[in-house]
Design a protein around this motif. Structure first.
Motif: not given
Length: 500
Positions: A326-328, A367-368, A374-377
């Motif tokens: 949700a934060l992402v 959140a950032h 999430f993006e790095g993965v």
């Protein structure tokens, strides 16, 4: 009377038992989380007796929860994490369990690189040595723990240990042995030449009997039946390397189909008709007697979120994962956001790599930071996927499975930054489902993996890529790669300091 199949999935920590009907519906699920120990930096091990206790518990709970007659369970299949090293001593007792996120073999790999060992092994097994690879760890034990090495009677993999406890038979099978670099390709056999290339000539007798994944390994003993609630005599197949099981359990069986697994490991795999011989591909795994999986992988995926939740969120894991998603979702990708490197357990061919955040500013929030993770993965998944594409194993859409697929936002991030549609399978436990399909195939309920997958799997959701976001992700991905190149010598210095 109905027919059911029991699938087991033994990961680096969690062991799961799931009972399926022949349409792939889950009747009951039970899971137990084990404990890893880290006796030294880079060493990650597990208690094999605890693994067996947990296995018995989840099977019993699953059978009880399903409310069925255990005699209706036609067969059992097991999937398990590949590589690492699971060994019995010469008397047949559990000796050591080293997990696939262990990095103690990093120095061995560097020594072998200088000696050209990979140039000898690749033509034979289509794989070069890496830190947690089974032969690397075996060589490490031989050099650094000769006392323990001398006790080894059998070397196999995680799910082989579980199959041995269930049946009393010491066997492995072609998918796991290919995945750990101990199978000669394309012959799909053990090889004295391959063992000699690793400097492990004396270890060939330590390898167990080699079966196909759907071959019958044995049957449930009376003692195991009493401890688990299973019926004595229930057939157990040899099983599968879990990444292969997850591909099958998500419906990926046809040539050209792609499976992405966001779990402890970043797994990116494409089904091929031939055995690729491109040295840029990390791993080649046997798929069935005709086909192969070209695999790019590293321990850089959703394990990063598991670490973040464990260390910084004081709440139930399930609730924390949902809150993280949700934060992402509350922030959009932008150029000025932080970049995250997901190298908590090193990178694919660089055990010295470290995780890190870059470009944090005072206005960045939790959140950032989570979106950057999430993006790095997903960026590291993309790097692997580009390697596959450059070797001719590209794809136009993919199936996402593993813990990351359960997020409400991660599948869309994958679709957007890869620029291809991403689907999520109906079943959440794709590893256990793939193992169940292998079991059903082994006893003749299905003609092959493709028929089994067609009957037991289905698509739950489809995520289309957003062309508007692709340019932003492309720029951020380029920064991700550039930072990795810049940090490489710094990681090496940090590793020297740690060794000192």
């Amino acid at each position: 009377m109905a027919d059911y199949i029991l699938g087991l999935d033994a990961g680096n920590t969690v062991i799961k038992a799931i009972i399926f009907d022949l349409a792939g519906n889950e009747l009951a699920v039970a899971a137990e989380d084990g404990q890893s120990t880290m006796p030294q930096p880079g060493h990650v091990e597990r208690d094999l007796d605890e693994l067996w206790v947990n296995t018995q518990q989840v099977i019993r709970r699953c059978v009880e929860a399903a409310g069925i007659d255990a005699a209706d369970i036609r067969a059992i299949g097991c999937a398990g994490h590949g590589n690492g090293l699971y060994a019995l001593d010469r008397a047949g007792a559990p000796l050591i369990g080293i997990q696939s996120i262990d990095t103690r073999g990093s120095q061995t790999v560097r020594e072998w690189q200088a000696e050209g060992v990979g140039e000898k092994t690749f033509p034979l097994c289509r794989q070069k040595p890496w830190a947690a690879q089974t032969p690397t760890l075996l060589a490490w034990l031989k050099q650094h723990r000769p006392d323990l090495f001398a006790e080894i009677g059998t070397v196999f993999l995680c799910k082989d240990y579980v199959v041995w406890r269930l049946t009393g038979t010491r066997v492995s099978e072609t998918s796991d042995m290919a995945g750990c670099g101990l199978l000669q390709v394309p012959e799909r056999t053990y090889s004295a030449d391959l063992m000699a290339a690793y400097g492990l000539d004396d270890c060939l007798p330590l390898l167990p009997a080699l079966l196909e994944p759907t071959d019958i390994a044995g049957h449930i003993s009376a003692d195991v039946a009493a401890a688990t609630g299973l019926r004595a005599g229930t057939l157990v197949v040899a099983g599968l390397f879990d990444v292969v099981a997850s591909a099958i359990g998500s419906g990926v069986t046809q040539t050209g189909a792609a499976s992405i697994i966001a779990g402890t490991w970043s797994i990116n795999q494409v089904v091929t008709d031939e055995a690729p011989d491109d040295p840029s591909i990390f791993m080649l795994c046997t798929f069935d007697r005709q086909r192969w999986l070209a695999i790019e992988s590293s321990a850089t995926s959703a394990v990063n979120l598991e670490w973040m939740v464990r260390e910084f969120f004081g709440e139930d894991h399930g609730a924390a994962f949902e809150r993280c998603s949700a934060l992402v979702a509350s922030v959009d990708p932008r150029d000025e956001m932080p970049i995250y490197h997901p190298f908590l357990f090193g990178a694919q061919q660089d055990g010295q790599a470290r995780a890190g955040y870059y470009g944090i500013l005072g206005w960045h929030t939790k959140a950032h930071m989570l979106r950057a993770l999430f993006e790095g993965v997903a960026f590291e998944h993309r790097r692997h996927i580009e390697t596959l594409a450059s070797a001719g194993a590209g794809f136009t859409e993919a199936v996402l499975s593993g813990g990351g697929s359960r997020s409400s936002v991660w599948p869309q991030i994958f679709a957007d930054l890869l620029g291809v549609p991403v689907t999520v399978a109906r079943g959440r436990e794709t590893g256990a489902l793939g193992a169940a399909i292998a079991a059903g195939t082994g006893i003749g309920l299905f003609a092959d993996f493709t028929e089994g997958a067609a009957r037991m799997t289905a698509v739950a959701k489809r995520f289309e890529p957003s062309p508007a976001l692709k340019p932003v992700y492309d720029r951020r991905y380029a920064t991700f790669l550039e930072l990795g190149r810049a940090m490489k010598p710094i990681w090496a210095n940090m590793a020297k300091d740690n060794a000192a």
